[in-house]
Write a protein that holds these residues in place. Structure first.
Motif, short mmCIF file in Angstrom:
data_model
loop_
_atom_site.label_atom_id
_atom_site.label_comp_id
_atom_site.label_asym_id
_atom_site.label_seq_id
_atom_site.Cartn_x
_atom_site.Cartn_y
_atom_site.Cartn_z
N UNK A 1 2.23 -82.55 -77.49
CA UNK A 1 2.63 -81.24 -78.03
C UNK A 1 3.02 -81.36 -79.50
N UNK A 2 3.78 -82.38 -79.85
CA UNK A 2 4.22 -82.53 -81.24
C UNK A 2 3.11 -83.05 -82.14
N UNK A 3 2.11 -83.71 -81.55
CA UNK A 3 1.00 -84.19 -82.37
C UNK A 3 0.18 -83.04 -82.96
N UNK A 4 0.32 -81.86 -82.37
CA UNK A 4 -0.47 -80.72 -82.83
C UNK A 4 0.21 -79.86 -83.87
N UNK A 5 1.35 -80.29 -84.43
CA UNK A 5 2.04 -79.50 -85.44
C UNK A 5 2.06 -80.26 -86.77
N UNK A 6 2.31 -79.52 -87.85
CA UNK A 6 2.24 -80.12 -89.19
C UNK A 6 3.53 -79.96 -89.97
N UNK A 7 4.62 -79.63 -89.31
CA UNK A 7 5.89 -79.45 -90.00
C UNK A 7 7.02 -79.46 -88.99
N UNK A 8 8.18 -78.91 -89.34
CA UNK A 8 9.29 -78.89 -88.39
C UNK A 8 8.92 -78.09 -87.14
N UNK A 9 9.29 -78.62 -85.99
CA UNK A 9 8.94 -77.96 -84.72
C UNK A 9 10.05 -78.17 -83.71
#
Length: 425
Positions: free
Chosen positions: A87-95
């Motif tokens: 899930x976190x691999x698919x974001x590009x900033x704070x999540x």
């Protein structure tokens, strides 16, 4: 606008695949209805937030229940640690990621500022965590963390610290795993879809809630319970003492234990933990998963099993412990004593804590939460005082070696006759 991405990790609310621990108190279809309501509440709160991006990380097929403004991506395969990492691999900033089990969550709780902290975590009462955030994607911080245990939240937080991140601790919440959780959470959010769904499927009280689950929930969360007898005479029930460390009276009992010890109905494990702390070999046995988990966390071996199931070392145990009125297990003391006779070696020791009152009866009981919000189904129990315990034990091949009292509690020590035979009558 916020730079935050909000992730919702969820399962599609399909009967038989979600909220299985809510059964048999409700059906699989009703459990799925509760899951759908919890997910709808969570998605609505996320939709109302100021996040720049909202992502539903889904196990299953999306439906019309997905609100506008959400990107839907599939969960990766593997254990929960890998699914979190994916899930976190698919974001590009704070999540910040939240599950679907805390429908009482608010938009304010999700407004997490990750600029001053490298990470944030909101832990659950049962030892898990309801939400976790990272200032920048670092999927590796999840891999290998043991999930779905009563230590998961603590272990995950430690992993964040080990990765060199400063950690912001968010409020501790209760997630919905069991019916007791469901009622507690619904009371916190009475206007929620979840509370309305619970009212439809379970009614205002749910008086047939499985007793094992209610007790299990209380042990996990450290909550109080009241034992209610249908005849109006409740027997002693002291969960606060059982979840505390062994006291001097307990230790005086345990000093009498011999050899390898079996703690029957070990509960949250204070006796087994104290025995293990003395360097003595001990195994706890209990039917409640929370009790077994808590006993293991305290450093003692424990099995989730009934005393009447097959147990290791039958006929070879040096000591069997029946503390805290556990001679009442199964509401048939003679059957239980015969079972103990099968477990002990010839000449083995039985330590019993009967009720301090002179009583010998079978009663029907139920458990209530301290506020009376949830009541269990009824169950049978035996109330056995000292004289009755001695009489029954002696008829079944045990000889009384010692009787003592301390702090209002009564204890008996019996020796199994060498041949283990039940005398003819």
């Amino acid at each position: 606008m916020s730079r935050l991405t909000l992730l919702v990790l969820a399962k599609a609310p399909v009967p038989g695949r979600v909220k299985t621990r809510l059964t048999p108190a409700v059906s699989a279809v009703e459990a799925a209805e509760l899951a759908a309501a919890a997910l709808a509440d969570t998605l609505a709160v996320v939709a109302s937030s100021a996040a720049r991006r909202r992502v539903l990380v889904l196990d299953g097929e999306p439906g019309a229940w997905v609100p506008e403004g959400f990107q839907v991506v599939p969960q990766v395969s593997g254990g929960l640690d890998r699914r979190l990492a994916g899930a976190f691999a698919g974001v590009d900033g704070p999540a910040f990621l939240i599950g679907m089990d805390t429908p009482q969550v608010t938009a304010e709780l999700l407004d997490v500022d990750l600029s001053a902290a490298g990470a944030a975590i909101g832990q659950c009462e049962d030892g898990g965590f309801w939400g976790i955030g990272l200032g920048r994607p670092r999927p590796s911080v999840f891999l290998g963390v043991p999930m779905s245990t009563n230590q998961t939240g603590r272990r995950q937080r430690a992993r964040l610290v080990e990765a060199g991140l400063s950690v912001q601790d968010l409020p501790v919440l209760r997630d919905v795993d069991t019916m007791a959780d469901a009622r507690h959470v619904a009371a916190l959010a009475p206007g929620s879809r979840f509370a309305a769904a619970l009212g439809r499927v379970a009614g205002p009280r749910g008086s047939d809630f499985p007793v094992e689950h209610l007790y299990d929930d209380a042990v996990r969360a450290g909550q109080s319970l009241r034992l209610v007898a249908l005849d109006g005479q409740p027997p002693p029930f002291d969960i606060a003492r059982w979840t505390a460390a062994a006291d001097p009276v307990d230790l005086a009992l345990l000093e009498r234990c011999e050899g390898v010890i079996l703690d029957v109905g070990c509960g949250p494990g204070r006796m087994a933990a104290a025995i293990a702390g003395l360097g003595r070999p001990v195994l706890g046995v209990d039917i409640a998963r929370g009790s077994v988990d808590r006993t293991a966390a305290a450093g003692a071996l424990a099995l989730r099993r009934s005393v009447f199931d097959t147990l290791p070392g039958e006929g070879r145990w040096d000591t069997v412990l029946l503390a805290d009125g556990n001679l009442g297990i199964g509401a048939d003391p003679d059957r239980l004593l015969r079972r103990v006779r099968e477990l002990l070696r010839p000449g083995g020791l039985l330590l019993v804590e009967p009720e301090p009152a002179e009583v010998d009866e079978r009663v029907q009981l139920c458990l209530h939460t301290a506020d009376g919000a949830v009541a269990s189904e009824t169950f049978d129990w035996a109330r056995i005082g000292g004289s009755a315990a001695v009489g029954r034990a002696e008829r079944l091949g045990f000889s009384l070696e010692e009787r003592w009292e301390a702090a209002g509690r009564l204890f008996l020590a019996f020796r199994l006759t060498p041949d283990g035979a039940e005398p003819l009558r």
